[in-house]
Design a protein around this motif. Structure first.
Motif, PDB file in Angstrom:
ATOM      1  N   LEU A  41       1.425  -7.787  15.253  1.00 52.28           N
ATOM      2  CA  LEU A  41       2.013  -6.267  14.826  1.00 52.28           C
ATOM      3  C   LEU A  41       0.881  -5.771  13.799  1.00 52.28           C
ATOM      4  O   LEU A  41      -0.176  -6.511  13.333  1.00 52.28           O
ATOM      5  CB  LEU A  41       3.324  -6.535  13.831  1.00 52.28           C
ATOM      6  N   PRO A  42       0.824  -4.256  14.008  1.00 51.62           N
ATOM      7  CA  PRO A  42      -0.358  -3.655  13.335  1.00 51.62           C
ATOM      8  C   PRO A  42       0.249  -3.604  11.786  1.00 51.62           C
ATOM      9  O   PRO A  42       1.338  -3.826  11.471  1.00 51.62           O
ATOM     10  CB  PRO A  42      -0.146  -2.311  14.021  1.00 51.62           C
ATOM     11  N   THR A  43      -0.747  -3.173  10.828  1.00 45.98           N
ATOM     12  CA  THR A  43      -0.432  -3.127   9.619  1.00 45.98           C
ATOM     13  C   THR A  43      -0.418  -1.649   8.892  1.00 45.98           C
ATOM     14  O   THR A  43      -1.305  -0.915   9.680  1.00 45.98           O
ATOM     15  CB  THR A  43      -1.459  -4.198   8.832  1.00 45.98           C
ATOM     16  N   ASN A  44       0.281  -1.517   7.953  1.00 45.54           N
ATOM     17  CA  ASN A  44      -0.088  -0.114   7.331  1.00 45.54           C
ATOM     18  C   ASN A  44       0.044  -0.197   5.818  1.00 45.54           C
ATOM     19  O   ASN A  44       0.746  -0.927   5.193  1.00 45.54           O
ATOM     20  CB  ASN A  44       1.322   0.527   7.730  1.00 45.54           C
ATOM     21  N   ARG A  45      -1.407   0.084   5.414  1.00 46.02           N
ATOM     22  CA  ARG A  45      -1.710  -0.046   3.881  1.00 46.02           C
ATOM     23  C   ARG A  45      -1.064   1.018   2.904  1.00 46.02           C
ATOM     24  O   ARG A  45      -1.216   2.236   3.347  1.00 46.02           O
ATOM     25  CB  ARG A  45      -3.095  -0.256   3.859  1.00 46.02           C
ATOM     26  N   ILE A  46      -0.454   0.525   1.804  1.00 47.91           N
ATOM     27  CA  ILE A  46       0.044   1.564   0.959  1.00 47.91           C
ATOM     28  C   ILE A  46      -1.180   1.728  -0.044  1.00 47.91           C
ATOM     29  O   ILE A  46      -1.886   0.985  -0.509  1.00 47.91           O
ATOM     30  CB  ILE A  46       1.065   0.822   0.111  1.00 47.91           C
ATOM     31  N   MET A  47      -1.656   2.968  -0.079  1.00 46.82           N
ATOM     32  CA  MET A  47      -2.791   3.568  -0.598  1.00 46.82           C
ATOM     33  C   MET A  47      -2.447   4.291  -1.930  1.00 46.82           C
ATOM     34  O   MET A  47      -2.019   5.417  -1.797  1.00 46.82           O
ATOM     35  CB  MET A  47      -3.686   4.490   0.357  1.00 46.82           C
ATOM     36  N   PRO A  48      -2.865   3.894  -3.095  1.00 44.62           N
ATOM     37  CA  PRO A  48      -2.606   4.487  -4.258  1.00 44.62           C
ATOM     38  C   PRO A  48      -3.445   5.844  -4.219  1.00 44.62           C
ATOM     39  O   PRO A  48      -4.492   6.090  -3.617  1.00 44.62           O
ATOM     40  CB  PRO A  48      -3.194   3.599  -5.287  1.00 44.62           C
ATOM     41  N   LYS A  49      -3.039   7.064  -4.862  1.00 46.11           N
ATOM     42  CA  LYS A  49      -3.919   8.135  -4.818  1.00 46.11           C
ATOM     43  C   LYS A  49      -5.116   7.796  -5.594  1.00 46.11           C
ATOM     44  O   LYS A  49      -6.132   8.630  -5.191  1.00 46.11           O
ATOM     45  CB  LYS A  49      -3.073   9.379  -5.345  1.00 46.11           C
ATOM     46  N   LYS A  50      -4.887   7.262  -6.617  1.00 40.56           N
ATOM     47  CA  LYS A  50      -6.116   6.765  -7.629  1.00 40.56           C
ATOM     48  C   LYS A  50      -6.406   5.446  -7.316  1.00 40.56           C
ATOM     49  O   LYS A  50      -5.346   4.468  -7.803  1.00 40.56           O
ATOM     50  CB  LYS A  50      -5.707   7.124  -9.027  1.00 40.56           C
ATOM     51  N   THR A  51      -7.538   5.241  -6.853  1.00 39.11           N
ATOM     52  CA  THR A  51      -7.920   3.884  -6.300  1.00 39.11           C
ATOM     53  C   THR A  51      -8.081   2.885  -7.630  1.00 39.11           C
ATOM     54  O   THR A  51      -8.276   3.349  -8.739  1.00 39.11           O
ATOM     55  CB  THR A  51      -9.241   3.624  -5.587  1.00 39.11           C
ATOM     56  N   TYR A  52      -7.746   1.528  -7.442  1.00 48.77           N
ATOM     57  CA  TYR A  52      -7.901   0.848  -8.504  1.00 48.77           C
ATOM     58  C   TYR A  52      -9.241   0.110  -8.781  1.00 48.77           C
ATOM     59  O   TYR A  52     -10.128   0.010  -7.619  1.00 48.77           O
ATOM     60  CB  TYR A  52      -7.067  -0.573  -8.516  1.00 48.77           C
ATOM     61  N   PRO A  53      -9.538  -0.288 -10.057  1.00 49.83           N
ATOM     62  CA  PRO A  53     -11.186  -1.050 -10.192  1.00 49.83           C
ATOM     63  C   PRO A  53     -11.332  -2.015  -9.241  1.00 49.83           C
ATOM     64  O   PRO A  53     -10.242  -2.727  -9.042  1.00 49.83           O
ATOM     65  CB  PRO A  53     -11.062  -1.012 -11.546  1.00 49.83           C
TER      66      PRO A  53
END
Length: 170
Positions: A41-53
């Motif tokens: 199956l393909p994956t779908n990443r949840i991306m925060p608007k402000k990236t984490y360190p």
């Protein structure tokens, strides 16, 4: 394709894997790839608007601040989650789902019928994540989750296979 995935496909259900990881090639992403590979199956990443360190110390400081001050950062994904079957991957921070994941899930227009949760952690297992998922999606069936310690994620192939077999996904 797995047994349940085939069964879901026959009913025209959408089965997808959505996951959150704070860093490219982080523990949760590695575990997600293992699961996606087994299920094809393909994956779908949840991306925060402000990236984490990237730095672990800085990450822990930000996550602690979000946890202690009830900060729920915005996030997006390539498409909304379906109302069918969601395989959800996330780290466990302070024994809970990260606040960015909680907000993302609460903002979905529809609730999935079934969630298969999996997580990485450093000793808390699934923590309180199952209860949190039930609170966010009270009418959703939450299946048995998989918890893998982050330091052992590279050797988790058998644990993944066992979990997927136990759930009749492969």
């Amino acid at each position: 394709m797995s047994k349940d995935v085939k069964a879901f496909s026959n009913r025209r259900c959408i089965v997808e894997i959505a996951y959150f990881t704070h860093a490219e090639d982080g523990n949760t992403e590695i575990l997600t790839r293992k699961i996606a590979g087994q299920l094809n199956l393909p994956t779908n990443r949840i991306m925060p608007k402000k990236t984490y360190p990237i730095s672990y110390e800085a990450l822990v400081e930000r996550a602690k601040d979000e946890h202690e001050h009830s900060i729920f950062p915005e996030a997006s994904i390539n498409h909304e989650i379906s109302d069918d079957v969601l395989i959800l991957g996330t780290p466990i921070w302070f024994g809970e789902l990260p606040n960015v994941v909680k907000r993302f899930l609460k903002e979905q227009l529809v609730a999935p019928r079934v969630i298969y949760p999996f997580c990485t952690n450093e000793g808390s297992g699934l923590g309180n994540s199952i209860n949190e998922l039930k609170a966010i999606f009270p009418d959703t069936e939450i299946k048995l989750g998989l918890a893998v310690q982050g330091s052992k994620v590279n050797k988790a192939d058998q644990a993944v296979a066992n979990w997927l077999e136990q759930l009749n996904l492969i």
